[in-house]
Design a protein around this motif. Sequence first.
Motif: not given
Length: 77
Positions: A24-34, A39-41
């Motif tokens: 989840s960190e690789f596919e989602l979290i590192r690609k976005h800056d909320w 917005q993150a939720r």
Amino acid sequence: MLASMSGTGNCCDRAVTERFFATSEFELIRKHDWHTRAQARRAIFRYLETWYNRKRRHSTLGYVSPAEYEVQLPQAA
């Protein structure tokens, strides 16, 4: 109820959980800056409910999605 723990030092103790967080960190979290927590939720909820649980195949489950696995579970019993 007993906790499901392998012995101390067993490398497979939390393998599935650790893989989930790494993925989840690789596919989602590192690609976005909320900009807000809301917005993150929303983004994390969408990721889990529309991709991770519904479509993404998991090697631990025999290369089916968690949703497909749950459908197959009663049939196997």
